[in-house]
Motif scaffolding. Structure first.
Motif, short mmCIF file in Angstrom:
data_model
loop_
_atom_site.label_atom_id
_atom_site.label_comp_id
_atom_site.label_asym_id
_atom_site.label_seq_id
_atom_site.Cartn_x
_atom_site.Cartn_y
_atom_site.Cartn_z
N UNK A 162 -7.58 -8.97 9.67
CA UNK A 162 -8.79 -9.54 10.28
C UNK A 162 -9.19 -8.79 11.55
N UNK A 163 -10.48 -8.57 11.70
CA UNK A 163 -10.96 -7.93 12.92
C UNK A 163 -10.71 -8.81 14.14
N UNK A 169 -5.88 -8.94 20.34
CA UNK A 169 -4.91 -8.05 20.98
C UNK A 169 -5.51 -7.29 22.14
N UNK A 170 -6.74 -6.87 21.99
CA UNK A 170 -7.41 -6.16 23.08
C UNK A 170 -7.61 -7.08 24.28
N UNK A 178 -0.58 0.10 20.59
CA UNK A 178 0.22 -1.12 20.63
C UNK A 178 -0.29 -2.14 19.62
N UNK A 179 -1.59 -2.26 19.51
CA UNK A 179 -2.17 -3.17 18.51
C UNK A 179 -1.75 -2.75 17.10
N UNK A 184 -0.81 -4.75 13.53
CA UNK A 184 -1.35 -4.31 12.24
C UNK A 184 -0.24 -3.94 11.25
N UNK A 185 0.74 -3.17 11.70
CA UNK A 185 1.79 -2.72 10.78
C UNK A 185 2.52 -3.88 10.10
#
Length: 273
Positions: A162-163, A169-170, A178-179, A184-185
């Motif tokens: 999801x965006x 995270x930002x 880092x995000x 994401x991973x």
């Protein structure tokens, strides 16, 4: 009653399919336990008693465990690079809007249309100019680029990342890497496992590139060592089949270990679809 019969027929069909998939592995193991004369003349259905004799000839002819270690080292590093950078590039194509994004993605996919064998001469000359011949770098570094992996990861990121979670995270002060690494991973782990199995098998079975790039026998990989058992006039079938058994076992173990993640990836794609 009809449902029970239908279910029984379905299970019987699945058992037959599973058995047919296991037949090549069983035949490979059985063949490795027989002498060369029997392998050449007979249809072998039951195990023999020549496995250790074949293994001893294999060990005396080539340094099979050195080749095993070389192949494992190359394959593990290549798989890690392959999966990580494919995920990074696929995520970038999916979630970042930049100029010529779609055109660049088409170019990446276009490289899948070109067989790698066509560029082997140019690749050899490039590695020679960089003084990388007879080293593992030409076998490991190209794994950074994988067009199929980038395509797979972009599709998975489009449907499963999801965006909103990236924006969150930002807002928490995370940098872009880092995000990717922390958020994401883990979400993309089913796709990572799916790509990992393809990357592992492809690099483990790679024959052409090591044969051309590596000159030192102590640096050679397992497929090349096994192929070297066959000369112009003679073939040690028993030793070859023992080498094949040794080469197949890590693939089966790795696939078994990753199979749950692969199934999760397929199920996730089905649900999203």
């Amino acid at each position: 009653m009809a449902k029970v019969i239908t279910k029984g027929i379905l299970y019987l069909f699945l058992v037959i399919v599973a058995a047919s998939c296991l037949i090549p592995f069983y035949s490979m193991f059985v063949t490795s336990t027989h002498a060369n004369s029997d392998i050449a003349r007979k249809l072998l259905l039951i195990p023999g008693d020549q496995f250790f004799d074949n293994y001893n000839r294999l060990k005396d002819t080539v340094n099979i465990w050195r080749g095993f270690a070389n192949t494992l080292f190359i394959t593990v590093l290549s798989t890690i690079l392959n999966v990580y950078f494919a995920a990074l590039a696929g995520y970038g194509f999916s979630k970042y809007n930049f100029k010529y994004r779609n055109a660049l993605f088409v170019i990446v996919l276009g490289t899948m249309m070109i067989p790698g064998q066509l560029g082997i001469i140019g690749f050899f000359k490039l590695m020679d100019s960089l003084n990388m011949l007879n080293t593992y770098w030409p076998l490991i570094l190209p794994s950074i680029h994988n067009a199929f992996g980038i395509f797979l990861m972009r599709q998975f990121a489009d449907s499963s990342v999801p965006t909103e979670i990236i924006e969150s995270g930002r807002m928490d002060g995370y940098g872009e890497l880092q995000i990717f690494n922390r958020i994401v991973l883990p979400i993309m782990s089913p796709a990572l496992a799916t790509l990992g199995i393809f990357a592992f098998i492809g690099k483990w079975n790679d024959f052409l590139t090591p044969m051309i790039i590596l000159f030192d026998n102590n640096l050679q990989t397992l497929p090349v060592m096994i192929a070297s058992l066959k000369s112009q006039f003679t073939s040690d079938f028993g030793a070859q089949y023992v080498g094949i058994v040794i080469a197949v076992v890590p693939v089966l173990v790795f696939f078994s270990f990753m199979s749950k993640r692969i199934i999760d990836g397929v199920a996730a794609g089905a649900v999203k679809g």
